[in-house]
Each structure stands twice: as C-alpha cells, then as structure tokens.
Design a protein around this motif. Sequence first.
Motif, PDB file in Angstrom:
ATOM      1  N   ARG A 163      28.433 -32.964  61.282  1.00  0.00           N
ATOM      2  CA  ARG A 163      29.390 -33.795  60.529  1.00  0.00           C
ATOM      3  C   ARG A 163      30.060 -32.973  59.432  1.00  0.00           C
ATOM      4  O   ARG A 163      31.257 -33.120  59.168  1.00  0.00           O
ATOM      5  N   ILE A 164      29.303 -32.098  58.794  1.00  0.00           N
ATOM      6  CA  ILE A 164      29.860 -31.223  57.764  1.00  0.00           C
ATOM      7  C   ILE A 164      30.947 -30.343  58.372  1.00  0.00           C
ATOM      8  O   ILE A 164      32.035 -30.183  57.796  1.00  0.00           O
ATOM      9  N   LEU A 165      30.678 -29.787  59.543  1.00  0.00           N
ATOM     10  CA  LEU A 165      31.697 -28.965  60.214  1.00  0.00           C
ATOM     11  C   LEU A 165      32.941 -29.782  60.530  1.00  0.00           C
ATOM     12  O   LEU A 165      34.070 -29.291  60.382  1.00  0.00           O
ATOM     13  N   ALA A 183      28.495 -19.057  56.801  1.00  0.00           N
ATOM     14  CA  ALA A 183      29.195 -18.244  57.806  1.00  0.00           C
ATOM     15  C   ALA A 183      29.803 -19.122  58.899  1.00  0.00           C
ATOM     16  O   ALA A 183      30.938 -18.889  59.335  1.00  0.00           O
ATOM     17  N   GLU A 184      29.079 -20.141  59.333  1.00  0.00           N
ATOM     18  CA  GLU A 184      29.587 -21.035  60.383  1.00  0.00           C
ATOM     19  C   GLU A 184      30.785 -21.835  59.885  1.00  0.00           C
ATOM     20  O   GLU A 184      31.758 -22.040  60.622  1.00  0.00           O
ATOM     21  N   ILE A 185      30.732 -22.282  58.647  1.00  0.00           N
ATOM     22  CA  ILE A 185      31.869 -22.998  58.066  1.00  0.00           C
ATOM     23  C   ILE A 185      33.081 -22.077  57.997  1.00  0.00           C
ATOM     24  O   ILE A 185      34.191 -22.460  58.383  1.00  0.00           O
ATOM     25  N   ALA A 186      32.889 -20.852  57.516  1.00  0.00           N
ATOM     26  CA  ALA A 186      33.995 -19.896  57.427  1.00  0.00           C
ATOM     27  C   ALA A 186      34.595 -19.625  58.805  1.00  0.00           C
ATOM     28  O   ALA A 186      35.819 -19.579  58.960  1.00  0.00           O
ATOM     29  N   LYS A 187      33.757 -19.477  59.796  1.00  0.00           N
ATOM     30  CA  LYS A 187      34.226 -19.250  61.165  1.00  0.00           C
ATOM     31  C   LYS A 187      35.011 -20.472  61.666  1.00  0.00           C
ATOM     32  O   LYS A 187      36.053 -20.335  62.310  1.00  0.00           O
ATOM     33  N   THR A 188      34.522 -21.651  61.348  1.00  0.00           N
ATOM     34  CA  THR A 188      35.131 -22.896  61.816  1.00  0.00           C
ATOM     35  C   THR A 188      36.516 -23.118  61.214  1.00  0.00           C
ATOM     36  O   THR A 188      37.434 -23.534  61.920  1.00  0.00           O
ATOM     37  N   VAL A 189      36.689 -22.839  59.923  1.00  0.00           N
ATOM     38  CA  VAL A 189      37.974 -23.129  59.270  1.00  0.00           C
ATOM     39  C   VAL A 189      38.978 -21.990  59.389  1.00  0.00           C
ATOM     40  O   VAL A 189      40.164 -22.186  59.167  1.00  0.00           O
ATOM     41  N   GLY A 190      38.513 -20.809  59.733  1.00  0.00           N
ATOM     42  CA  GLY A 190      39.427 -19.687  59.939  1.00  0.00           C
ATOM     43  C   GLY A 190      39.762 -18.920  58.679  1.00  0.00           C
ATOM     44  O   GLY A 190      39.359 -19.275  57.573  1.00  0.00           O
ATOM     45  N   LYS A 191      40.550 -17.874  58.873  1.00  0.00           N
ATOM     46  CA  LYS A 191      40.820 -16.916  57.802  1.00  0.00           C
ATOM     47  C   LYS A 191      41.762 -17.422  56.713  1.00  0.00           C
ATOM     48  O   LYS A 191      41.855 -16.823  55.648  1.00  0.00           O
ATOM     49  N   ASP A 192      42.455 -18.518  56.957  1.00  0.00           N
ATOM     50  CA  ASP A 192      43.418 -19.016  55.974  1.00  0.00           C
ATOM     51  C   ASP A 192      42.824 -19.976  54.947  1.00  0.00           C
ATOM     52  O   ASP A 192      43.529 -20.419  54.036  1.00  0.00           O
ATOM     53  N   PHE A 204      39.670 -30.991  56.961  1.00  0.00           N
ATOM     54  CA  PHE A 204      40.281 -30.501  55.730  1.00  0.00           C
ATOM     55  C   PHE A 204      41.224 -29.333  56.021  1.00  0.00           C
ATOM     56  O   PHE A 204      42.356 -29.305  55.546  1.00  0.00           O
ATOM     57  N   ALA A 205      40.763 -28.393  56.829  1.00  0.00           N
ATOM     58  CA  ALA A 205      41.591 -27.227  57.164  1.00  0.00           C
ATOM     59  C   ALA A 205      42.835 -27.641  57.943  1.00  0.00           C
ATOM     60  O   ALA A 205      43.933 -27.129  57.696  1.00  0.00           O
TER      61      ALA A 205
END
Length: 110
Positions: free
Chosen positions: A42-44, A70-79, A50-51
């Motif tokens: 659910r957090i992801l 790390a998983e959150i960063a991967k999920t939302v991408g570099k922007d 949001f992204a």
Amino acid sequence: MPFKSLFLSGSPDANPVKDRALVKTELSEVEVVLVKHSDFSRILDICKDFASKGGNAIILCPGFTHEQVAEIAKTVGKDVSVNVARGDGKSSLAARKAMERAGWFNPKKA
C-alpha cells in the motif's frame, strides 16, 4: 506549479485513506500520510500515485528500512527525490520510549 512533498510516517494503527493532511501555500504543498510499515504494498501504491500526479519529493520517517527506501526510490523513478529523516542514537531512544508509552508495541492496539 508548487513544489509538492509527501511525508510518510508510520503508525501501527494508521489508515492512510483517512489519516492524512495537506498543507498548501502558493509555492509549496506538503501532504502528510500515516501508514502501517507492515503494509508495504500500500505504501508503494501511495508513492506511485504521488509521483504520477507530479510529486517532487518524498520524505520518510526513520522507521523505513534501507531496503524499503531503495524500493520506493526505484518505484517512483529518478525524477522524484526520496529522503529519510534520521536521528542519532539518543534521539532514537527518546522516540522509542515515547512510542512505548503510547502503546505502539502493544499488540492489542496495533
């Protein structure tokens, strides 16, 4: 378009559908959402949403693991910036004591 931030804070009794608030100015928006760390899928989803709506930065409470960050960063991408609030040992101990007093670690309340 304002700079949009999302602050995720863990609570064992959180319901992210209703436990949220939005603070806005002309230049900034900060959305605060309480989440259960145990409900990581659910957090992801919250982070993806949001992204996808043009979010700029996600701030995570200290309860998130390095792997989850790390998983959150991967999920939302570099922007989308992903940041973690961290305290020193003394601060973490003070927070833990306050959480214990509030009943966070009582399985009947969680």
